[in-house]
Write an enzyme that holds these catalytic residues in place. Structure first.
Site, PDB file in Angstrom:
ATOM      1  N   ALA A 115       1.009  -1.297   0.034  1.00 39.42           N
ATOM      2  CA  ALA A 115      -0.038   0.028  -0.075  1.00 39.42           C
ATOM      3  C   ALA A 115       0.989   1.379   0.070  1.00 39.42           C
ATOM      4  CB  ALA A 115      -0.894   0.063   1.143  1.00 39.42           C
ATOM      5  N   LYS A 116       0.411   2.427  -0.170  1.00 40.48           N
ATOM      6  CA  LYS A 116       1.031   3.781   0.091  1.00 40.48           C
ATOM      7  C   LYS A 116       0.063   4.640  -0.183  1.00 40.48           C
ATOM      8  CE  LYS A 116       5.412   4.878   0.033  1.00 40.48           C
ATOM      9  NZ  LYS A 116       6.409   4.074   0.489  1.00 40.48           N
ATOM     10  N   GLY A 117       0.381   5.721   0.570  1.00 38.19           N
ATOM     11  CA  GLY A 117      -0.413   6.841   0.848  1.00 38.19           C
ATOM     12  C   GLY A 117       0.375   8.179   0.720  1.00 38.19           C
TER      13      GLY A 117
END
Ligand code: NAD
Length: 426
Positions: A115-117
């Protein structure tokens, strides 16, 4: 190479950096004869959430920022990846970084997806109060896809353990009780792990030392140049000095400094802690970030932005080992040039995997309410990093591919096997 079925219907996040992540994936997928159904799924993220983050600024005005959280995969467990605060953050970049997290976690054998944000903002131009409001509102906006069993953020560029503490507190306020496992990279006072802060930089250095062993090079006196002097860059510099190397060039957003006789790394860390950047740090001559990449050295560590080593400057990079502390610092076209020049590249998903590895330790310690000593953390980290390095090197030699391809092949293979075992729903 099979052409992705998405070629005709490219969603808007197919920006140059995402195209690069897909091209790397497709090259590795073709080399392992990846099942075409799994292939289709891996080219796109599982889910992507874009949120508007309105906050009241210090001057009482309201400003609306744009934030993202992307889950690329969650086959093996909760998705995992950092939160970036930077003016260039965009959906394509976050999607690419999330995909790389999937391969990275699989490569080092963690039960996580990728994931990444991020938030498109300039944290350097914001006050502490504004950053706290931004972080809390962003956390509230992405709440539906957050949680210790769903998705577990960590720090990345422009964020740190304080950001994670605010995220943990905001999530816990909604739940009504403390939920330390919702983030990693948080302060030790609220359940952080010993060694998490140093994990990525130390991991980078463990892989450099393995590469040196492989190349028959001794660390003593070897010259290192490091771009980026935040969490990853500064700890890498410190650990390289501990290993006997000489750090001759460092840089950050304010530019850099070079001295062939070696820089005072501890002094530079102190300077950044006091002044916020390397600006004004003495001990050598000033140089630009572009010049740093071309300094004659033994070890070059890009530890800031992506896309730094390009077709244009790959011919001028003068190092023996290039260890990718940053994510995606080398563009696709630069790889064959580096390889042709005999530069040993330790790819990002291997070199900087120490961060997510100790994040995993932190998550496990939180779930078990049992905390480890620093020595234990570093021993386990070193074992995982050296094992992963050996596996990647063996695959590279056996399949006659470069280290990046070998690392991707191992990561993709592992996660593909899990996906095929689970099958498709419904
Ligand atoms: P950080 O915010 O602590 O430090 C970033 C550094 O890059 C700072 O020194 C900053 O001044 C510099 N920088 C910013 N813009 C720049 C520019 N235009 N030119 C030159 N330098 C610039 O971030 P970090 O956590 O050290 O992350 C650095 C890189 O490492 C990122 O690519 C990140 O994705 C990657 N990474 C971080 C971790 C982690 O645990 N923090 C783990 C894996 C990978």
């Amino acid at each position: 190479m099979t052409t992705s079925p998405h070629a005709a219907y490219r969603p808007e996040y197919f920006t140059p950096i995402y195209e690069m992540a897909v091209a790397q994936f497709e090259k590795a997928a073709a080399s392992i004869n990846l099942d075409p159904n799994v292939w289709q799924r891996f080219v796109v993220p599982k889910r992507a959430l874009m949120v508007s983050v309105p906050i009241r600024m210090g001057d009482d005005s309201i400003r609306v920022f744009t934030g993202y959280r992307v889950h690329h995969d969650n086959t093996l467990g909760p998705s995992k990846g950092g939160i970036r605060y930077h003016p260039d953050v965009n959906l394509g970049e976050v999607c690419a970084l999330a995909m790389w997290m999937t391969w990275k976690c699989a490569l080092v054998g963690l039960p996580f997806g990728g994931a990444k944000g991020g938030i498109r903002c300039d944290p350097r131009a914001m006050s502490r109060v504004e950053l706290q409001r931004l972080t809390r509102r962003y956390t509230a906006e992405i709440l539906p896809i957050l949680g210790p069993d769903i998705d577990v953020p960590a720090p990345d560029m422009g964020t740190n353990e304080q950001t994670m503490a605010w995220m943990m507190d905001t999530y816990s306020q909604f739940k009504g009780y403390a939920v330390p496992g919702v983030v990693t990279g948080k302060p030790i006072a609220i359940g952080g792990s010993q060694g998490r802060n140093e994990a990525t930089g130390r991991g980078v250095v463990y892989t450099i030392l393995e590469a040196m062993k492989h190349l028959g090079v001794q660390p003593e006196g070897k010259r290192a140049a490091i771009q980026g002097f935040g969490n990853v860059g500064s700890i890498t510099a410190k650990a390289l000095v501990e290993a006997g190397c000489r750090v001759i060039a460092i840089s950050d957003v304010s530019g850099g400094v070079v001295n062939d006789r070696g820089l005072d790394v501890a002094g530079a860390i102190e300077h950044v802690a006091r002044h916020g950047s390397l600006d004004g740090f003495s001990g050598g001559e000033r140089l630009s970030n572009a010049e740093l990449l071309e300094v004659a050295c033994d070890i070059l560590v890009p530890a800031a932005l992506s896309g730094q080593i390009t077709k244009a400057n790959a011919e001028r990079v003068r190092c023996r080992i290039l260890a990718e502390g940053a994510n995606g610092p080398t563009l696709l076209e630069a790889d064959p040039i580096l390889q042709g020049r005999g530069i040993f590249v330790i790819p990002d998903i291997l070199a900087n995997a120490g961060g997510v590895t100790v994040s995993y330790f932190e998550w496990v310690q939180g779930l078990q309410h049992l905390f480890w000593k620093e020595r234990e953390v570093y021993e386990r980290l070193r074992e995982i990093m050296t094992t992963a390095f050996a596996q990647v090197l063996a695959t590279a030699q056996e399949k006659k591919v470069d280290m990046r391809m070998a690392a991707l092949m191992i990561g993709i293979q592992k996660i593909a096997a899990a996906k095929l075992a689970r099958g498709i729903f419904p």
